[in-house]
Design an enzyme around this catalytic site. Structure first.
Site, mmCIF file in Angstrom:
data_model
loop_
_atom_site.group_PDB
_atom_site.id
_atom_site.type_symbol
_atom_site.label_atom_id
_atom_site.label_comp_id
_atom_site.label_asym_id
_atom_site.label_seq_id
_atom_site.Cartn_x
_atom_site.Cartn_y
_atom_site.Cartn_z
ATOM 1 N N LYS A 167 0.865 -1.183 0.000
ATOM 2 C CA LYS A 167 0.000 0.000 0.000
ATOM 3 C C LYS A 167 0.903 1.236 0.000
ATOM 4 O O LYS A 167 0.757 2.141 0.833
ATOM 5 C CB LYS A 167 -0.924 -0.067 1.246
ATOM 6 C CG LYS A 167 -2.025 0.948 1.277
ATOM 7 C CD LYS A 167 -3.156 0.681 0.307
ATOM 8 C CE LYS A 167 -4.170 1.790 0.356
ATOM 9 N NZ LYS A 167 -5.216 1.707 -0.663
ATOM 10 N N ASP A 230 -1.450 -12.048 6.429
ATOM 11 C CA ASP A 230 -2.351 -12.758 7.344
ATOM 12 C C ASP A 230 -3.786 -12.669 6.823
ATOM 13 O O ASP A 230 -4.495 -13.673 6.712
ATOM 14 C CB ASP A 230 -2.233 -12.122 8.741
ATOM 15 C CG ASP A 230 -2.907 -12.950 9.809
ATOM 16 O OD1 ASP A 230 -3.336 -14.087 9.517
ATOM 17 O OD2 ASP A 230 -3.014 -12.462 10.953
HETATM 18 MG MG MG Z 1 -4.470 -15.563 10.684
#
Ligand code: MG
Ligand code: NAI
Length: 337
Positions: A167, A230
């Site tokens: 980003k 994640d």
């Molecule tokens: Mg996770």
């Protein structure tokens, strides 16, 4: 003989770990398993979510299997502490469709390479008068290191494109460093003959999240910072049958820890509903790490057969079997080989 540290953890952690170990026993490899503690139950019994003894055992074994832990509010994260202490800077999360599994896409096969040592998971948070802040640490060294891993994995897996996800338009300084390091490594690698065919591109993380739903076939290897990786890997799991299907490797220069992407799932713990596939696939990744490629392949094929048959599947996969019934079906196929 391999010494493996086994950390079952909390909730469904011990359930899927038990299933995976039961399956591993059917392989032609000798293991010495040493159990170690971490997580919520461990905290209530010992006062720490991750005892030093567990870290030492994991550091000194050939590989570590990790189930899942329940987070204890206000206490240090067992898995993040372990990743740091063991120097496991790369988290590899394959997003792969398996036949027989009801999923949005049936033919996906890409890899998310998540930086595992810094970013917003550096653990530097502070309360302020107005609220709180978190420090997002991005170093050139870790960004270069993870980009190199992405190219090496791409070559190993026969992939032809590496996409950086960041980003940098908003996080100009931190993702500026990540982006620049990525392109430097990309230039270095694509100048080498073996890598000269690799395409290289980049996406902003918000667009990447959208494309992952709308056009995931465009992805081959994604490389990104800790938090983005994640989140995107849970999104990827959602495309291939859910969290019960996605394994991961945590790799460093001289150690490896293998764990499902999912957590301790307190909502289904104790009911026998946990899908053991992600944990079984994590042990298959461990076998690859130990260069036991034949046994790793055998294990994955046995699981694939069970999924395809659709006879012994857990509830999340549309079946009625328990964790151990599904594991037993995998073991039976292995014993027939
Ligand atoms: Mg996770
Ligand atoms: P979760 O991954 O445990 O569960 C999310 C949803 O997916 C739940 O509905 C659960 O039932 C389902 N699910 C997960 N694994 C499954 C499996 N093998 N088979 C069938 N269904 C499965 O995430 P959640 O609920 O956000 O977190 C629960 C606890 O786990 C929290 O304390 C969290 O902090 C912790 N956690 C630990 C991780 C680790 O140990 N590496 C990773 C993620 C969360």
């Amino acid at each position: 003989m391999y010494t493996i540290t086994v950390i079952p953890g909390d909730g469904i952690g011990p359930e899927v770990m038990g299933a995976a170990m039961y399956v591993l026993e059917a392989l032609n490899i000798e293991f010495k398993f040493q159990e170690a503690r971490a997580g919520n139950d461990c905290y209530h019994e010992t006062g720490t979510t991750i005892p030093d003894e567990t870290i030492e055992m994991a550091k000194n074994s050939d590989a570590t299997l990790f189930g899942a832990v329940t987070t204890v509010p206000g206490q240090k994260s067992a898995i993040i502490t372990l990743r740091k202490a063991m120097g496991l800077y790369a988290n590899l999360r394959p997003v792969k469709s398996y036949p027989g599994v009801n999923s949005i896409y049936s033919d996906l096969d890409f890899l998310i390479v998540r930086e595992n040592s810094e970013g917003l998971y550096s653990g530097v948070e502070q309360e302020t008068e107005e609220g709180a802040t978190a420090l997002r640490v991005i170093t050139r060294k870790a960004s270069e290191r993870i980009s190199e891993i992405a190219f090496k994995q791409a070559l190993k897996l026969g992939k032809t494109r590496v996409t950086a996800v960041h980003k940098a338009n908003v996080l100009k300084k931190t993702d500026g460093v990540f982006r620049q390091a990525f392109w430097e490594i990309a230039r270095k690698y694509t100048e080498m003959d073996e890598y000269s065919h690799m395409e290289v591109d980049e996406l902003y993380v918000d667009a990447a999240a959208m494309f992952m739903v709308q056009d995931p076939h465009r992805f081959q290897v994604l490389v990104t910072t800790n938090l983005f990786g994640d989140i995107l890997s849970d999104e990827g799991a959602g495309l291939v049958g859910g969290l019960g299907m996605v394994p991961s490797s945590n790799i460093g220069d001289n150690n490896g820890l293998f764990e499902p992407v999912h957590g301790s799932a307190p909502d289904i713990a104790g009911s026998g509903a946990a899908n053991p596939a992600a944990m079984i696939l994590s042990t298959s990744l461990m076998l690859q790490f130990l260069e036991e490629h034949q046994e790793a392949f055998k294990l994955e094929q046995a699981l694939l057969k069970v999924l395809k048959q659709r006879k012994y599947l857990t509830v999340d996969l549309g079946g009625t079997s328990t964790t151990m019934e599904m594991a037993h079906a995998v073991r039976e196929i292995l014993e027939e080989c």
